[in-house]
Scaffold this active site. Structure first.
Site, PDB file in Angstrom:
ATOM      1  N   ARG A  72       0.844  -1.191   0.000  1.00  0.00           N
ATOM      2  CA  ARG A  72       0.000   0.000   0.000  1.00  0.00           C
ATOM      3  C   ARG A  72       0.882   1.245   0.000  1.00  0.00           C
ATOM      4  O   ARG A  72       2.004   1.234   0.484  1.00  0.00           O
ATOM      5  CB  ARG A  72      -0.910   0.014   1.230  1.00  0.00           C
ATOM      6  CG  ARG A  72      -2.091  -0.951   1.131  1.00  0.00           C
ATOM      7  CD  ARG A  72      -2.992  -0.866   2.357  1.00  0.00           C
ATOM      8  NE  ARG A  72      -2.315  -1.324   3.555  1.00  0.00           N
ATOM      9  CZ  ARG A  72      -1.746  -0.567   4.461  1.00  0.00           C
ATOM     10  NH1 ARG A  72      -1.793   0.757   4.355  1.00  0.00           N
ATOM     11  NH2 ARG A  72      -1.138  -1.078   5.499  1.00  0.00           N
ATOM     12  N   TYR A 108      -1.525  -3.556  -6.909  1.00  0.00           N
ATOM     13  CA  TYR A 108      -1.266  -4.339  -5.693  1.00  0.00           C
ATOM     14  C   TYR A 108      -2.372  -4.235  -4.643  1.00  0.00           C
ATOM     15  O   TYR A 108      -2.808  -3.136  -4.296  1.00  0.00           O
ATOM     16  CB  TYR A 108       0.064  -3.901  -5.043  1.00  0.00           C
ATOM     17  CG  TYR A 108       0.430  -4.838  -3.922  1.00  0.00           C
ATOM     18  CD1 TYR A 108       1.099  -6.032  -4.185  1.00  0.00           C
ATOM     19  CD2 TYR A 108       0.033  -4.576  -2.622  1.00  0.00           C
ATOM     20  CE1 TYR A 108       1.369  -6.929  -3.179  1.00  0.00           C
ATOM     21  CE2 TYR A 108       0.306  -5.476  -1.599  1.00  0.00           C
ATOM     22  CZ  TYR A 108       0.979  -6.649  -1.884  1.00  0.00           C
ATOM     23  OH  TYR A 108       1.235  -7.532  -0.887  1.00  0.00           O
ATOM     24  N   LYS A 110      -9.628  -2.380   1.529  1.00  0.00           N
ATOM     25  CA  LYS A 110      -9.373  -1.237   2.402  1.00  0.00           C
ATOM     26  C   LYS A 110     -10.156   0.009   1.960  1.00  0.00           C
ATOM     27  O   LYS A 110     -10.649   0.774   2.785  1.00  0.00           O
ATOM     28  CB  LYS A 110      -7.866  -0.941   2.482  1.00  0.00           C
ATOM     29  CG  LYS A 110      -7.047  -2.102   3.094  1.00  0.00           C
ATOM     30  CD  LYS A 110      -7.594  -2.509   4.395  1.00  0.00           C
ATOM     31  CE  LYS A 110      -7.027  -3.685   5.155  1.00  0.00           C
ATOM     32  NZ  LYS A 110      -5.726  -4.204   5.069  1.00  0.00           N
ATOM     33  N   HIS A 143     -10.613  -2.497  11.275  1.00  0.00           N
ATOM     34  CA  HIS A 143      -9.511  -3.347  10.787  1.00  0.00           C
ATOM     35  C   HIS A 143      -9.275  -4.452  11.815  1.00  0.00           C
ATOM     36  O   HIS A 143      -8.297  -4.423  12.566  1.00  0.00           O
ATOM     37  CB  HIS A 143      -8.264  -2.470  10.611  1.00  0.00           C
ATOM     38  CG  HIS A 143      -7.122  -3.123   9.892  1.00  0.00           C
ATOM     39  ND1 HIS A 143      -5.819  -2.716  10.053  1.00  0.00           N
ATOM     40  CD2 HIS A 143      -7.080  -4.145   9.000  1.00  0.00           C
ATOM     41  CE1 HIS A 143      -5.020  -3.459   9.296  1.00  0.00           C
ATOM     42  NE2 HIS A 143      -5.761  -4.330   8.649  1.00  0.00           N
ATOM     43  N   SER A 155      -1.376  -3.651  10.259  1.00  0.00           N
ATOM     44  CA  SER A 155      -1.000  -4.534   9.154  1.00  0.00           C
ATOM     45  C   SER A 155       0.247  -5.339   9.509  1.00  0.00           C
ATOM     46  O   SER A 155       1.215  -4.790  10.043  1.00  0.00           O
ATOM     47  CB  SER A 155      -0.735  -3.691   7.906  1.00  0.00           C
ATOM     48  OG  SER A 155      -1.892  -2.948   7.595  1.00  0.00           O
ATOM     49  N   CYS A 165       0.671  -7.562  11.788  1.00  0.00           N
ATOM     50  CA  CYS A 165       0.906  -7.685  13.233  1.00  0.00           C
ATOM     51  C   CYS A 165       0.125  -8.839  13.846  1.00  0.00           C
ATOM     52  O   CYS A 165      -0.084  -8.877  15.057  1.00  0.00           O
ATOM     53  CB  CYS A 165       0.592  -6.384  13.937  1.00  0.00           C
ATOM     54  SG  CYS A 165       1.802  -5.088  13.552  1.00  0.00           S
ATOM     55  N   ASP A 188      -9.339  -9.853   8.710  1.00  0.00           N
ATOM     56  CA  ASP A 188      -8.819  -8.504   8.437  1.00  0.00           C
ATOM     57  C   ASP A 188      -9.816  -7.382   8.693  1.00  0.00           C
ATOM     58  O   ASP A 188      -9.426  -6.313   9.125  1.00  0.00           O
ATOM     59  CB  ASP A 188      -8.339  -8.432   6.971  1.00  0.00           C
ATOM     60  CG  ASP A 188      -7.401  -7.261   6.702  1.00  0.00           C
ATOM     61  OD1 ASP A 188      -6.418  -7.112   7.453  1.00  0.00           O
ATOM     62  OD2 ASP A 188      -7.652  -6.492   5.756  1.00  0.00           O
ATOM     63  N   ARG A 200       2.168 -12.230  -0.549  1.00  0.00           N
ATOM     64  CA  ARG A 200       0.867 -12.635   0.006  1.00  0.00           C
ATOM     65  C   ARG A 200       0.254 -13.805  -0.756  1.00  0.00           C
ATOM     66  O   ARG A 200       0.667 -14.130  -1.872  1.00  0.00           O
ATOM     67  CB  ARG A 200      -0.092 -11.448  -0.034  1.00  0.00           C
ATOM     68  CG  ARG A 200       0.439 -10.292   0.827  1.00  0.00           C
ATOM     69  CD  ARG A 200      -0.631  -9.462   1.414  1.00  0.00           C
ATOM     70  NE  ARG A 200      -0.082  -8.490   2.356  1.00  0.00           N
ATOM     71  CZ  ARG A 200      -0.599  -8.248   3.551  1.00  0.00           C
ATOM     72  NH1 ARG A 200      -1.672  -8.891   3.962  1.00  0.00           N
ATOM     73  NH2 ARG A 200      -0.055  -7.346   4.345  1.00  0.00           N
TER      74      ARG A 200
HETATM   75  P1  GTP Z   1      -2.379  -7.773   7.370  1.00  0.00           P
HETATM   76  O1  GTP Z   1      -2.893  -8.809   6.433  1.00  0.00           O
HETATM   77  O2  GTP Z   1      -1.281  -6.958   6.780  1.00  0.00           O
HETATM   78  O3  GTP Z   1      -3.451  -6.896   7.929  1.00  0.00           O
HETATM   79  O4  GTP Z   1      -1.593  -8.553   8.564  1.00  0.00           O
HETATM   80  P2  GTP Z   1      -2.058  -9.449   9.817  1.00  0.00           P
HETATM   81  O5  GTP Z   1      -2.362  -8.549  10.961  1.00  0.00           O
HETATM   82  O6  GTP Z   1      -3.094 -10.411   9.412  1.00  0.00           O
HETATM   83  O7  GTP Z   1      -0.692 -10.209  10.194  1.00  0.00           O
HETATM   84  P3  GTP Z   1      -0.310 -11.772  10.074  1.00  0.00           P
HETATM   85  O8  GTP Z   1      -1.149 -12.644  10.953  1.00  0.00           O
HETATM   86  O9  GTP Z   1      -0.245 -12.128   8.646  1.00  0.00           O
HETATM   87  O10 GTP Z   1       1.155 -11.766  10.695  1.00  0.00           O
HETATM   88  C1  GTP Z   1       2.193 -10.963  10.172  1.00  0.00           C
HETATM   89  C2  GTP Z   1       3.522 -11.504  10.616  1.00  0.00           C
HETATM   90  O11 GTP Z   1       3.599 -11.557  12.047  1.00  0.00           O
HETATM   91  C3  GTP Z   1       3.781 -12.931  10.120  1.00  0.00           C
HETATM   92  O12 GTP Z   1       5.105 -13.038   9.673  1.00  0.00           O
HETATM   93  C4  GTP Z   1       3.554 -13.783  11.348  1.00  0.00           C
HETATM   94  O13 GTP Z   1       4.319 -14.965  11.331  1.00  0.00           O
HETATM   95  C5  GTP Z   1       3.952 -12.855  12.495  1.00  0.00           C
HETATM   96  N1  GTP Z   1       3.187 -13.161  13.744  1.00  0.00           N
HETATM   97  C6  GTP Z   1       1.849 -13.355  13.859  1.00  0.00           C
HETATM   98  N2  GTP Z   1       1.499 -13.687  15.126  1.00  0.00           N
HETATM   99  C7  GTP Z   1       2.638 -13.692  15.839  1.00  0.00           C
HETATM  100  C8  GTP Z   1       2.949 -13.962  17.236  1.00  0.00           C
HETATM  101  O14 GTP Z   1       2.084 -14.272  18.062  1.00  0.00           O
HETATM  102  N3  GTP Z   1       4.264 -13.852  17.594  1.00  0.00           N
HETATM  103  C9  GTP Z   1       5.245 -13.512  16.701  1.00  0.00           C
HETATM  104  N4  GTP Z   1       6.498 -13.440  17.141  1.00  0.00           N
HETATM  105  N5  GTP Z   1       4.993 -13.272  15.384  1.00  0.00           N
HETATM  106  C10 GTP Z   1       3.719 -13.345  14.968  1.00  0.00           C
HETATM  107  C1  SPV Z   2      -2.932  -4.566   5.150  1.00  0.00           C
HETATM  108  O1  SPV Z   2      -1.955  -3.931   4.708  1.00  0.00           O
HETATM  109  O2  SPV Z   2      -3.456  -4.305   6.253  1.00  0.00           O
HETATM  110  C2  SPV Z   2      -3.481  -5.688   4.363  1.00  0.00           C
HETATM  111  C3  SPV Z   2      -2.971  -5.906   3.002  1.00  0.00           C
HETATM  112  O3  SPV Z   2      -4.345  -6.390   4.852  1.00  0.00           O
HETATM  113  S1  SPV Z   2      -3.690  -4.823   1.827  1.00  0.00           S
HETATM  114  O4  SPV Z   2      -4.793  -5.514   1.195  1.00  0.00           O
HETATM  115  O5  SPV Z   2      -2.655  -4.516   0.819  1.00  0.00           O
HETATM  116  O6  SPV Z   2      -4.162  -3.625   2.478  1.00  0.00           O
HETATM  117 MN    MN Z   3      -4.920  -5.657   6.983  1.00  0.00          MN
END
Ligand code: GTP
Ligand code: SPV
Ligand code: MN
Length: 582
Positions: free
Chosen positions: A70, A198, A207, A227, A249, A251, A278, A367
């Site tokens: 983004r 993207y 979003k 979110h 994002s 996290c 999400d 992704r």
């Molecule tokens: P968006 O799709 O961008 O909104 O992200 P999200 O909030 O869904 O994050 P996602 O669950 O994909 O995790 C992002 C990164 O954080 C990945 O590389 C995970 O492996 C890592 N991660 C997720 N949960 C944990 C946790 O409990 N501990 C640690 N150390 N890393 C974590």
């Molecule tokens: C984020 O960045 O929080 C996402 C990926 O979930 S995107 O669809 O690119 O916003």
């Molecule tokens: Mn997101």
């Protein structure tokens, strides 16, 4: 066409006369249409077919290397009054926004096909769901929208019935970063995006519609567009509590949404049900509880870090019918990314032979796109038109110091302050520096379609529902020790923290009162079978009074930055805690 579709066909005509496509195709979402587009994209090189025996019907898409995340600095909210967009958004007047976009769109689809993509955000028969139409010149966007939303004929029927829809116009243009903008016109329920193919820049249902436009609509109509993931936690008694959690994002939302319980919990009968990973739309039901739907139908998840150890449910759904974007591939054409325990990369995300020292093999924001129904923890409650009732709302960020593993807000107003005070280290999900702590209220900094001060007031207004509201918590899975490693094992073990939260909801767990909220003692958490040093756990649950004094002062300054519009109730809450911290 019926009169309710007149507005749609007039808009499609006017876009076509501006962008001048070679052909116009109305998408019905059928299998035949999808197969044809997949075929076409393989011919043009937009998609590369992956190993047919290990990953049937899976494809790789490589973005332009300058178009992998983004672009917050190029994202605008266009309202007549600048203050309505707020200091949290880049702003242009609607006239200037349209003028800038329309000059880019002039003739931009010459020689291309213009796809008209009707979609529904949320279960097609849900009163909480909303429809939109995305016009795009990218077949990759069409294929992703088909997975991520209820796309096609049924959505068009709902639009015909209701007459209203969000208008989203998208062109990949030249994929030139200097000719790239994502603009929102909330009062017109419209979106214009140019120059990126993207994710959140291009899949306009996500979003742009489901957060920026929807948050504006939600404010005027008395609901919330957030979110947040939505997950059901079933305890050994067979009772399921639903939780919504806002993490910025990259996290941990996808991971928490499809968590697999630690072994002892599984044996005891705990189960986890994924509703969404999400986005969450929620509104009070007749009983005063908040009910939530996931407006999406698929996941656009972060690949790096996804493994059979961290997120086996995600891995299990990535072996058929998935689109991968910007991952690496192995020498036998399987998708690969950093953190995946099996295989090794042969070709990197840019299509170059993989060489160590050339940077990561998969892009850090690479992704997967996959249907929600492929997830082993999918629950049919994700289709419930009324949504699921929430027992808890969880805020969280990526903070290597200060912020404890978990704390509980005293009441709703305090919970709103906890959300508004969120801060987190930036990630690869947006272009720009990574690892810089910034304020990210409710994980909505990039996504609130209006002034944050008004958004905080809107959140506070739900306080009238009193004790029917979900309890509010804050978590931090990302504290680091002196060795630079994460102190908390995270992933499946996060259920230990959730168990404490749900016991707090039921009134059966203890906590220690502190100025920042209620924190469990180590003995309040189930640590059976947990691999963590007692001292690390003590540190994770410690409230550093001096550190928090500084944090609360910074929060006060941040909130005052929104000027007169900042709700006084929120500032009172901040002062109350600052005073208690001394
Ligand atoms: P968006 O799709 O961008 O909104 O992200 P999200 O909030 O869904 O994050 P996602 O669950 O994909 O995790 C992002 C990164 O954080 C990945 O590389 C995970 O492996 C890592 N991660 C997720 N949960 C944990 C946790 O409990 N501990 C640690 N150390 N890393 C974590
Ligand atoms: C984020 O960045 O929080 C996402 C990926 O979930 S995107 O669809 O690119 O916003
Ligand atoms: Mn997101």
């Amino acid at each position: 066409m019926s009169s309710n579709l007149d507005a749609l066909s007039r808009w499609v005509d006017s876009v076509a006369s501006l962008t001048k496509p070679r052909r116009i195709e109305w998408c019905d979402g059928s299998d035949a249409e999808n197969s044809r587009l997949l075929e076409l994209m393989q011919e043009t090189g937009d998609l590369i077919s992956l190993n047919d025996s290990t990953h049937p019907d899976c494809y790789l898409h490589r973005s332009h290397p300058s178009d992998v995340a983004r672009v917050e600095h190029l994202t605008f909210v266009c309202t007549p009054n600048r203050e309505d967009a707020g200091p949290n958004n880049h702003w242009l007047s609607p006239e200037d926004g349209h003028a800038r976009m329309d000059s880019l769109y002039d003739g931009c689809m010459r020689g291309r096909t213009m796809y008209v993509v009707p979609y529904c955000m949320g279960p097609i028969d849900s009163p909480l769901a909303r429809c939109g139409v995305e016009i795009t010149d990218s077949p990759y966007v069409v294929a992703n929208m088909r997975i991520m939303t209820r796309m096609g004929a049924a959505a068009l029927q709902r639009i015909e019935r209701e007459g209203t829809f969000v208008k989203g116009l998208h062109s990949i243009g030249e994929l030139d970063p200097d000719r790239r903008f994502i603009m929102h016109f909330p009062e017109e329920l419209s979106i214009k995006s140019y120059g990126s193919g993207y994710g959140g820049n291009a899949l306009l249902g996500k979003k742009c519609h489901a957060l920026r436009i929807a948050s504006w609509q939600a404010r005027t109509e008395g609901w919330l567009a957030e979110h947040m993931l939505i997950v059901g936690i079933e305890n050994p008694k067979g009772e399921t509590h639903y939780i919504a959690a806002a993490f910025p994002s990259a996290c941990g939302k996808t991971n928490l949404a499809m968590l697999i319980p630690p072994e002892a919990y599984r044996e005891a009968g705990w189960k986890v049900w994924t509703v969404g990973d999400d986005i969450c739309w929620m509104r009070p039901g007749a009983d005063g509880r908040l009910y939530a739907i996931n407006p999406e139908a698929g996941y656009f998840g972060v690949a790096p870090g996804t493994s059979s150890k961290t997120n086996p449910n995600a891995l299990a759904m990535l072996h058929k019918d998935a689109i991968f974007t910007n991952v690496a591939i192995t020498d036998d054409n399987q998708p690969w990314w950093e953190g995946l325990s099996e295989g090794s990369p042969a070709v990197d995300w840019q299509g170059r032979d993989y060489i160590k020292g050339n940077g990561p093999a998969a892009h850090p924001n690479s992704r997967f796109t996959v249907s929600a129904r492929h997830c082993p923890s999918y629950t049919i409650r994700a289709e419930d038109p009324q949504g699921v009732p929430l027992s808890a709302i969880v805020f969280g960020g990526r903070r290597e110091s200060l912020v404890p593993l978990v704390f509980e807000a005293r009441d709703w107003a305090h919970g709103v302050l906890v959300g508004a005070s969120m801060a987190s280290e930036t990630t690869a999900a947006a272009t720009g520096a990574v690892g810089v702590v910034r304020r990210d209220p409710m994980a909505m900094k990039p996504f609130a379609g209006y002034n944050f001060a008004d958004y905080f007031s809107h959140w506070l207004s739900f306080g009238d529902y009193g004790d029917k509201l979900p309890k509010v918590f804050h978590v931090n899975w990302f504290r680091k020790g002196a060795d630079g490693k994460f102190m908390w094992p995270g992933f499946g073990d996060n259920l230990r923290v959730i168990e404490w939260m749900l016991k707090r909801v039921e009134g059966s767990a203890d906590a220690m009162e502190t100025p920042i909220g209620n924190v469990p003692r180590a003995s309040d958490l189930n640590t059976d079978g947990l691999d963590i040093a007692p001292d690390a756990l003590r540190q994770l649950l410690h409230v550093d009074q001096e550190g928090w004094r500084q944090e609360m002062a910074a929060v006060g300054e941040y909130l005052e930055g929104y000027g007169d519009r900042t709700p006084s109730r929120l500032m009172e809450e901040q002062r109350r805690i600052a005073t208690r911290l001394g």
